[in-house]
Design a protein around this motif. Structure first.
Motif, mmCIF file in Angstrom:
data_model
loop_
_atom_site.group_PDB
_atom_site.id
_atom_site.type_symbol
_atom_site.label_atom_id
_atom_site.label_comp_id
_atom_site.label_asym_id
_atom_site.label_seq_id
_atom_site.Cartn_x
_atom_site.Cartn_y
_atom_site.Cartn_z
ATOM 1 N N THR A 1 -19.079 16.927 -22.002
ATOM 2 C CA THR A 1 -19.580 18.240 -21.586
ATOM 3 C C THR A 1 -18.449 19.115 -21.036
ATOM 4 N N GLN A 2 -17.415 18.476 -20.494
ATOM 5 C CA GLN A 2 -16.303 19.245 -19.916
ATOM 6 C C GLN A 2 -15.430 19.915 -20.968
ATOM 7 N N ILE A 3 -15.570 19.514 -22.227
ATOM 8 C CA ILE A 3 -14.829 20.222 -23.282
ATOM 9 C C ILE A 3 -15.826 20.935 -24.208
ATOM 10 N N GLY B 1 -12.411 14.639 -6.640
ATOM 11 C CA GLY B 1 -12.040 15.906 -7.246
ATOM 12 C C GLY B 1 -12.604 15.945 -8.651
ATOM 13 N N CYS B 2 -12.359 17.052 -9.369
ATOM 14 C CA CYS B 2 -12.895 17.182 -10.722
ATOM 15 C C CYS B 2 -12.022 18.162 -11.500
ATOM 16 N N LEU B 3 -11.689 17.814 -12.735
ATOM 17 C CA LEU B 3 -10.847 18.692 -13.549
ATOM 18 C C LEU B 3 -11.521 20.042 -13.809
ATOM 19 N N SER B 4 -12.852 20.098 -13.695
ATOM 20 C CA SER B 4 -13.571 21.357 -13.913
ATOM 21 C C SER B 4 -13.727 22.177 -12.628
ATOM 22 N N GLN C 1 -20.062 7.064 -12.161
ATOM 23 C CA GLN C 1 -21.162 7.888 -11.648
ATOM 24 C C GLN C 1 -20.850 9.381 -11.782
ATOM 25 N N HIS C 2 -19.595 9.743 -11.522
ATOM 26 C CA HIS C 2 -19.159 11.144 -11.637
ATOM 27 C C HIS C 2 -19.315 11.631 -13.089
ATOM 28 N N GLU C 3 -18.877 10.797 -14.048
ATOM 29 C CA GLU C 3 -18.936 11.205 -15.463
ATOM 30 C C GLU C 3 -20.376 11.238 -15.971
ATOM 31 N N ASP D 1 -22.934 11.941 -14.199
ATOM 32 C CA ASP D 1 -23.445 13.202 -13.633
ATOM 33 C C ASP D 1 -23.086 14.375 -14.543
ATOM 34 N N HIS D 2 -21.819 14.424 -15.004
ATOM 35 C CA HIS D 2 -21.395 15.501 -15.922
ATOM 36 C C HIS D 2 -22.301 15.528 -17.145
ATOM 37 N N LEU D 3 -22.602 14.341 -17.688
ATOM 38 C CA LEU D 3 -23.424 14.267 -18.901
ATOM 39 C C LEU D 3 -24.857 14.729 -18.629
HETATM 40 NI NI NI Z 1 -15.458 15.929 -13.119
#
Ligand code: NI
Length: 181
Positions: free
Chosen positions: A50-52, A92-95, A134-136, A138-140
């Motif tokens: 989702t981040q790309i 942190g998060c790249l987005s 868990q972080h990834e 969540d992104h999905l």
């Molecule tokens: Ni992230």
């Protein structure tokens, strides 16, 4: 492999729920390769599709900097099947450039996913690996780390990010103006 652009909040695509992958094929394997390259270029420990801007349930994770026994993980349709405990740690998060927040997550999890060969993998994770999974995931599901915070805290972070974005734009326009003079 190709480097992809990482979406930055407030890009609406970050709030989309990714669709499960029905067939593990070359298209998905290529996507995972691109994501791994993009994650390494961004010096991240995880990246969700989702981040790309690809709404497919796939993620890449590499925590070998903290635990060298764990190689690059390419996870298709990852899901948490068991969870235990609670632990708070900075994330942190790249987005979300510049954002570092204390986030509560499950301490230990069992995750199930398909690998790029289509095999089902079930693995127990704790520490950083459990946190990144868990972080990834969540992104999905279209969630960002501030969705795990109070509405007050979330509002503060969003305002700060919007202000930072505005400043960057003004700086750029200033610079262009000066260059044109
Ligand atoms: Ni992230």
């Amino acid at each position: 492999m190709a480097l992809r652009k990482i979406l930055v909040w407030p890009d609406k695509r970050l709030e989309e729920k990714a669709r499960p992958v029905v067939r593990v094929d070359d298209r998905i394997r290529k996507l995972l390769d691109d994501m791994a390259e993009t994650m390494y270029a961004g010096e991240g420990v995880g990246l969700a599709a989702t981040q790309i801007g690809e709404p497919a349930r796939v993620a890449v994770i590499d925590v070998s900097g903290a635990d060298e026994k764990v190689p690059l993980i390419r996870a298709i349709n990852p899901e948490i099947v068991e969870s235990e405990g609670r632990v708070t740690h900075e994330e942190g998060c790249l987005s979300l450039p510049e954002v570092r927040e204390e986030i509560a997550r499950f301490e230990k999890i069992k995750v199930r996913y398909k690998d790029p060969e289509g095999n089902t993998v079930e693995t127990a994770a704790h520490g950083l690996l459990a946190r990144v999974f868990q972080h990834e995931i969540d992104h999905l599901d279209g969630k960002l780390l501030f969705d795990r915070l109070s509405a007050l805290k979330r509002g503060l972070i969003k305002r700060k990010l919007k202000k930072a974005k505005l400043n960057t734009r003004e700086d750029r326009e200033d610079h262009e103006l000066r260059a044109a003079e």
